[in-house]
Design a protein around this motif. Structure first.
Motif, PDB file in Angstrom:
ATOM      1  N   GLN A 125      -6.970   0.014   5.906  1.00  0.00           N
ATOM      2  CA  GLN A 125      -5.551   0.242   6.321  1.00  0.00           C
ATOM      3  C   GLN A 125      -4.698  -0.558   5.591  1.00  0.00           C
ATOM      4  N   GLN A 126      -5.021  -1.638   5.295  1.00  0.00           N
ATOM      5  CA  GLN A 126      -3.817  -2.260   4.707  1.00  0.00           C
ATOM      6  C   GLN A 126      -3.685  -2.076   3.218  1.00  0.00           C
ATOM      7  N   GLU A 179      -4.214   1.153   2.333  1.00  0.00           N
ATOM      8  CA  GLU A 179      -3.391   2.587   2.395  1.00  0.00           C
ATOM      9  C   GLU A 179      -1.931   2.200   2.539  1.00  0.00           C
ATOM     10  N   SER A 180      -1.639   1.363   3.285  1.00  0.00           N
ATOM     11  CA  SER A 180      -0.376   0.847   3.615  1.00  0.00           C
ATOM     12  C   SER A 180       0.429   0.393   1.957  1.00  0.00           C
ATOM     13  N   ASN A 227       0.740   3.385  -0.110  1.00  0.00           N
ATOM     14  CA  ASN A 227       1.779   4.393   0.068  1.00  0.00           C
ATOM     15  C   ASN A 227       3.237   3.755  -0.174  1.00  0.00           C
ATOM     16  N   THR A 228       3.301   2.474  -0.041  1.00  0.00           N
ATOM     17  CA  THR A 228       4.583   1.646  -0.094  1.00  0.00           C
ATOM     18  C   THR A 228       4.902   1.814  -1.820  1.00  0.00           C
ATOM     19  N   ALA A 233      -0.478  -6.080   9.134  1.00  0.00           N
ATOM     20  CA  ALA A 233      -0.065  -5.249   8.083  1.00  0.00           C
ATOM     21  C   ALA A 233       1.159  -5.754   7.820  1.00  0.00           C
ATOM     22  N   GLU A 234       1.746  -7.006   8.123  1.00  0.00           N
ATOM     23  CA  GLU A 234       3.239  -7.341   7.776  1.00  0.00           C
ATOM     24  C   GLU A 234       3.184  -8.321   6.672  1.00  0.00           C
ATOM     25  N   SER A 258       1.731  -8.130   3.456  1.00  0.00           N
ATOM     26  CA  SER A 258       1.618  -7.591   2.280  1.00  0.00           C
ATOM     27  C   SER A 258       2.491  -7.962   1.317  1.00  0.00           C
ATOM     28  N   GLU A 272       3.480  -5.880  -1.009  1.00  0.00           N
ATOM     29  CA  GLU A 272       4.137  -4.506  -1.208  1.00  0.00           C
ATOM     30  C   GLU A 272       5.096  -4.297  -0.031  1.00  0.00           C
ATOM     31  N   LYS A 273       5.070  -4.937   0.946  1.00  0.00           N
ATOM     32  CA  LYS A 273       6.098  -4.567   1.951  1.00  0.00           C
ATOM     33  C   LYS A 273       7.283  -5.491   1.885  1.00  0.00           C
TER      34      LYS A 273
END
Length: 543
Positions: A106-107, A109-110, A113-114, A378-379, A381, A383-384
């Protein structure tokens, strides 16, 4: 929502813990006792490693027939109960690795996508508060294209492993295993690392069984603290008592929850035990654990009846503020600081001490506690959050999981209800609507204090903002009261507040302002008090 904001989830009362664990030190062990514990732990640890290898090789093809075959093989090398404990630990470890694999996918994929979205934007395009814009330079864009390829390869491999049921598990821990290649940086000698590695791979734990003597036949602890171990079949020659058991010279007496543990032992209820060695301190510990029946949680309406305490979790402190049932802040904000530097034991003690002070404050006022239902999986990374390294480090350093587990367990012990709220926009809206109004000449309200107020109001079912939209006219009889701070059923809501003597109004004598809401007690034109003590003058002597 129509304005682009995400839907805020409903608040709920957090259920209590499902289990209890207490630990005590095995004091007074002889050299022979330690030798027997190491031999038993090493033997069972080798069996656990072998069984885990077979379970990982089976993957998704595992079934009851394979489990029974593995258990029969382990029974001949240990005992039936030791084999049951080994296979259960193997299944739990494989399931944990499987959940971690899903979270890793899941991480990835996030992140993919980012990066794809940002690469599709023009260079230098500004982003918004909810989404990052395009990359700032051609060099950064090129570096991210290469990173995208790396992440896509990792994601493809992780998905293939997930489909095949292939997991990777290291008994003893991957971090400790990698430390072997960096002994100089870790300031460890090879002998010291070897001792830690062997201690982490030992297996000395057994599940309880209700109806058996003292709740556990494999590792038995009596009410007087006597500890005895059922030796595996190849090591029965080491027994110092009947039936192939070894009795340790050390005694245990659990200081915390000792009476509860003793009641379970007397009633022959199931208690699980685990023995492990702390190589750095050169100590042995015994941990007892058991399940507790689910407790009926208090209804949310009953929790809100007397107000509560809103708590904002931060990297170095807990910001708390008490609110009444109408959502109004009461008193001054409180701050419970902790220091998360140093070793793990020190960090855990800091969190526990801060929570203890918070819970004692809630106990004195008989109030519930409202906290955010935080989840930063998921906060964190890059990439975010891009180049915001300090912010990523701040989020990663917040003790969310440890604090949540500690708070739930300690609050349940004291009977304090916990209310979990959606963390969406609490810091932003709290600072927007409450930071400035609550700041005075003698008190500076921080952003975290305002967030605590927002969390408490959301737990009470009130909107975060201080006032609702005003009516179309000023006719309150037709459209209702303007504020939501006090309902129509609250007596005296239209009256002015009396001035109460206190530290900030020492010049006001007691009793003054008691009749502030009684207009008849004021000397004003047209009021009855102006004529209450009127008396006609006597006639003049001369006309």
């Amino acid at each position: 929502m129509g304005d682009g904001l995400r839907v805020v989830g409903a608040s709920f009362v957090v259920p209590g813990p499902s289990g209890v664990a207490v630990r005590d030190r095995l004091k007074g062990l002889t050299a022979g006792d330690e030798t027997v514990l190491r031999l038993v732990g090493d033997h069972l640890g080798s069996l656990a490693s072998r069984d885990l290898k077979l379970r990982c090789a089976a993957g998704l093809k595992h079934d009851n027939k394979g489990w029974a075959s593995r258990k029969r093989e382990l029974t001949g090398l240990s005992s039936s109960r030791w084999a049951g404990a080994l296979t259960k630990a193997t299944h739990d470890q494989w399931a944990l690795a499987r959940r971690g694999q899903a979270a890793h996918i899941q991480q990835l994929e996030s992140g993919v996508n980012t990066i794809r979205r940002r690469l599709s934007l023009p260079l230098g395009e500004r982003g918004s508060k909810r989404a990052a814009g395009g990359y700032r330079s051609r060099r950064e864009w090129h570096a991210k294209t290469r990173r995208l390829g790396v992440l896509e390869d990792r994601l493809e491999q992780a998905r293939a492993d997930w489909a095949a049921g292939r997991v990777r598990v290291v008994r003893g821990g991957k971090r400790l295993l990698n430390t072997r290649h960096h002994l100089k940086q870790a300031q460890l000698a090879e002998e010291a690392w070897r001792a830690r590695w062997e201690a982490s791979r030992r297996f000395l734990q057994a599940d309880g069984e209700s109806g058996k003597r003292y709740g556990n036949e494999t590792i038995r602890v009596g009410p007087d603290g006597e500890v005895s171990i059922k030796l595996p079949a190849p090591l029965t020659r080491l027994a110092n008592t009947a039936h192939g058991r070894y009795v340790l010279t050390a005694r245990v007496s659990f200081a915390h929850r000792g009476e509860t543990w003793r009641d379970r032992v007397h009633a022959n209820r199931a208690v699980a035990y685990r023995i492990h060695e702390d190589v750095q301190r050169q100590r042995w510990y015994l941990t007892a654990s058991w399940t507790v029946p689910p407790v009926q949680t208090m209804p949310l309406a009953a929790v809100r009846a007397g107000g509560l305490i809103g708590v904002d979790t931060n990297a170095d402190h807990l910001a708390a503020w008490r609110l009444d049932r109408h959502g109004n802040p009461v008193g001054a904000p409180r701050r419970f600081a902790y220091d998360l530097s140093g070793k793990a034991d020190h960090r855990d003690a800091q969190v526990r001490h801060a929570l203890t002070r918070l819970l004692h404050w809630a106990t004195r006022h008989h109030l519930a506690i409202a906290v955010e239902d935080l989840d930063f999986t998921a906060e964190t990374s890059r990439e975010k959050h891009g180049r915001r390294k300090r912010f990523r480090k701040l989020i990663s350093g917040m003790p969310v999981a440890r604090l949540r587990a500690r708070l739930v367990s300690m609050a349940a012990e004291l009977g304090i209800p916990l209310v979990a709220v959606d963390p969406a926009y609490t810091s932003r809206w709290g600072a927007q609507h409450w930071q400035k109004p609550l700041t005075t000449s003698k008190r500076t309200t921080t952003r975290h204090d305002a967030a605590a107020v927002a969390i408490g109001r959301r737990a009470l079912g009130h909107p975060v903002r201080r006032r609702t939209a005003p009516p179309r006219t000023h006719q309150r009889d037709g459209y209702g009261h303007r504020t939501v701070q006090a309902g129509p059923e609250i007596p005296g809501r239209e009256e002015p507040r009396p001035r109460i003597p206190g530290p900030r109004t020492r010049s006001v004598p007691p009793g003054r302002g008691a009749n502030a809401g009684n207009q008849n007690a004021q000397h004003r034109p047209g009021r009855s008090t102006e004529h209450g003590f009127w008396q006609q003058d006597s006639l003049p002597l001369r006309l």
